[in-house]
Write an enzyme that holds these catalytic residues in place. Structure first.
Site, short mmCIF file in Angstrom:
data_model
loop_
_atom_site.label_atom_id
_atom_site.label_comp_id
_atom_site.label_asym_id
_atom_site.label_seq_id
_atom_site.Cartn_x
_atom_site.Cartn_y
_atom_site.Cartn_z
N ASP A 1 105.16 60.17 19.50
CA ASP A 1 104.66 60.16 20.88
C ASP A 1 105.31 59.05 21.70
OD1 ASP A 1 103.08 62.32 20.45
OD2 ASP A 1 101.16 61.30 20.73
N LYS B 1 95.28 67.08 8.57
CA LYS B 1 93.95 66.49 8.39
C LYS B 1 93.73 65.46 9.51
CE LYS B 1 90.98 63.85 5.28
NZ LYS B 1 90.72 62.78 6.27
N SER C 1 96.71 62.91 6.94
CA SER C 1 95.83 61.84 7.38
C SER C 1 96.60 60.64 7.93
CB SER C 1 94.90 61.44 6.23
OG SER C 1 93.89 60.56 6.66
#
Length: 479
Positions: A320, A334, A309
C-alpha cells in the site's frame, strides 16, 4: 380554556405512550430472559439425560468442556477453547518453540514428503535424519479415527497434514519410514519428540548487492532477529544493498506487534495496519515510527498460499505504501484478530475480537493479498503446482467471515506507481527450470529491473554524454 384542555390531552397521551413503551420493553426483557432461562434449562436437561442414560459413565467436567468447545466452534474457525495442554503448546509456539522432531519439509516430485534439512541439535538431527531423505510413511503416536492402518503413506498428504501428524507432546515417540539413496528399502526411525527452537529469521547475500531475508513466523523475538540479520548482511555489503528479497512464503503469521515492528523496518511513517471490532475500543491504529528505518533500496516480498495473518499485514502495508512489490501467489486470506484470555486451572480462550485492515482500508479477509506480479512455484502442470491448488485457504474454512462482512473501505487513496506497470509488462510464465526456485529468481529479476528503470529515470548530464561520445570517437580512430 381550550388550550388548557389540549395541554391536558397531550400530557395524557404522552403518559399512555410512555406506559406502552415501558410495557413493550419490559415484555421484551422478560421474553429475552425467559428465552435464556429456557435454553439453560434445556442444556441442563440434556446434560442430565446424558449423564444418567449414556451407555458408559461420563464425567460431568468432560461434558461441560465439550459444550464450551462446541459453543466456540459455532462462532468462526479461529475461536477455540484450549485445555491446559493446548494453552501451554500455544505459548510455546509464540516463544518460537514447539514440540516435535525439528525438520523442514517439502513435497518431492514423486509426491512423498522430503526433508529439506534437519534443525541442528533437534531430535531428528540426533536420530540421523538427513537432508533429501524421503519420509514415505508416518506412524503417529495417536492414530486418527479415520485410519484403518497403523502407518500411512505420505504421498497423498499435504504438508499441513504431515506436520500435524509429526508434532506432539514432548517425550512421546513417533516412527517415520525413511528412504534415502543407498537404501534397498525404507527403514524405520523411532524418534522421541522434544522442544524445538525455531529461528524465525535468517538471511544471506544471494549475489553481490542483492540480499535475501527469510521470515518463517512472527514470534516474540522476530523483530530483534530481523534487526540482527540485516545488521550482519549490511556488514557483509559495506556499499549497501542494490535490492532485498523478503521471503514470507508459508509464514502462518503470529504476533501482531511483531508484524508492525517488522514493517516499520522499511516504513518511516504512516499506518501499518488498523483493527476494528464490534466495540469502539477495538479500533486501534498501528503506525510506523521513524526509528531505525532501512535505506531506500528496492524491495520485493515473496508470498504464497501459505502466507497468512501477520505476514499478510506486512505484505499489505509495504504494498500500500509502494515500498515493495509483492511477488508470488495469492495469500491465505486470514484477516481476523484473535485475543487470548487465560482461564481458570491453566486453560485458555482464543476469541476473534476484531478484523484488521491494510493502510488503504483493504480487508484481506477471505481474499488475501494479490501479488503485483504473480509467479507460480513451478511450471504449469508440475506436481507441486497441483498440490498447491489443493491447499486450504481461509475461504475453505467452515464458518469463516466473508469479505463482504468486513465492510471493506478505502480510507486512504494511493496513486498508481509507474514502476509497477513497467515491471509487470516484463512478466511472463515461469520457465521450466528444474531445481530452481522460480519465484525467488523472478523476485531478483524484478529487483534488477527496478534498478535499470531507476537509471533510465536519472537526470541526463549533457556534458557527460558529450564527453563520453568524444572519448568513444577518439578510441575508434585508427592511427
Amino acid at each position: 380554556m381550550r388550550r388548557q384542555r389540549t395541554r391536558i390531552l397531550l400530557t395524557f397521551l404522552s403518559g399512555v405512550v410512555a406506559a406502552l413503551l415501558l410495557s413493550i420493553v419490559t415484555q421484551s426483557v422478560r421474553s429475552l430472559a425467559a428465552t435464556h432461562y429456557d435454553d439453560l434449562g434445556m442444556f441442563t436437561s440434556v446434560m442430565n439425560l446424558v449423564r444418567r442414560n449414556y451407555v458408559e459413565p461420563v464425567d460431568e467436567s468432560t461434558l461441560l468442556r465439550g459444550a464450551i468447545r462446541g459453543m466456540l466452534q459455532e462462532l468462526d474457525p479461529h475461536s477455540s477453547f484450549m485445555d491446559v495442554e493446548a494453552y501451554d503448546e500455544m505459548q510455546v509456539d509464540t516463544r518460537g518453540e514447539f514440540h516435535g522432531l525439528g525438520i523442514e519439509i517439502t513435497k518431492s516430485k514423486d509426491g512423498f514428503i522430503e526433508v529439506v534439512s534437519p534443525i541442528e541439535g533437534t531430535p531428528a538431527a540426533k536420530a540421523g535424519i538427513r537432508a533429501r531423505d524421503q519420509i514415505v510413511a508416518i506412524c503417529p503416536t495417536e492414530k486418527p479415527e479415520d485410519w484403518t492402518e497403523r502407518c500411512r503413506s505420505t504421498k497423498p498428504m499435504t504438508l499441513v497434514e504431515a506436520v500435524s501428524h509429526m508434532r506432539g507432546r514432548r517425550g512421546t515417540e513417533i516412527t517415520i519410514d525413511i528412504y534415502r539413496e543407498g537404501f534397498d528399502q525404507p527403514e524405520s526411525f523411532t524418534i522421541v519428540r522434544d522442544v524445538v527452537k525455531v529461528v524465525s529469521v535468517d538471511g544471506r547475500m544471494l549475489e553481490p548487492g542483492y540480499a535475501y531475508v527469510r521470515i518463517r513466523a512472527f514470534q516474540e523475538n522476530t523483530a530483534a532477529d530481523l534487526d540482527a540479520t540485516l545488521e550482519r548482511l549490511h556488514a557483509e555489503t559495506p556499499a549497501g544493498f542494490d535490492g532485498l528479497v523478503i521471503d514470507m512464503r508459508d509464514n502462518p503469521g503470529g504476533l501482531l506487534d511483531q508484524a508492525v515492528k517488522v514493517a516499520n523496518s522499511w516504513l518511516s511513517g504512516g499506518l501499518v495496519v488498523y483493527t476494528e471490532g464490534r466495540v469502539e475500543s477495538q479500533r486501534q491504529d498501528f503506525e510506523a515510527r521513524p526509528l531505525s528505518t532501512e535505506p531506500d533500496y528496492p524491495v520485493t516480498v515473496l508470498v504464497n498460499e501459505g502466507s497468512a495473518s501477520a505476514s499478510e499485514i506486512v505484505a499489505g502495508a509495504l504494498q500500500d505504501h509502494h515500498r515493495a512489490l509483492v511477488v508470488g501467489k495469492q495469500t491465505f486470506g486470514k484477516g481476523s484478530v484473535q485475543t487470548v484470555y487465560p482461564l481458570e486451572n491453566g486453560a485458555g480462550l482464543r476469541l476473534t475480537t476484531a478484523l484488521y485492515y491494510t493502510p488503504s482500508g483493504r480487508s484481506i479477509q477471505e481474499v488475501g493479498i494479490t501479488p503485483d506480479i504473480e509467479v507460480a512455484a513451478q511450471p504449469p502442470g508440475s506436481d507441486e503446482l497441483v498440490m498447491a491448488r489443493r491447499r486450504l485457504r481461509e475461504r475453505d474454512l467452515e464458518g469463516h467471515f466473508t469479505h463482504d462482512e468486513t465492510g471493506d473501505v478505502n480510507v486512504i487513496e494511493f496513486d498508481s506507481d509507474d514502476l509497477e506497470s513497467e515491471l509487470d509488462d516484463t512478466a511472463g510464465e515461469p520457465g521450466d527450470a528444474d531445481g530452481i526456485d522460480l519465484q525467488l529468481a523472478r523476485a531478483v529479476e524484478v529487483l534488477k529491473s527496478w534498478a535499470y528503470f531507476d537509471r533510465l529515470r536519472a537526470p541526463v548530464d549533457a556534458a557527460s554524454v558529450q564527453a563520453q561520445a568524444a572519448e568513444s570517437a577518439n578510441l575508434s580512430v585508427t592511427p
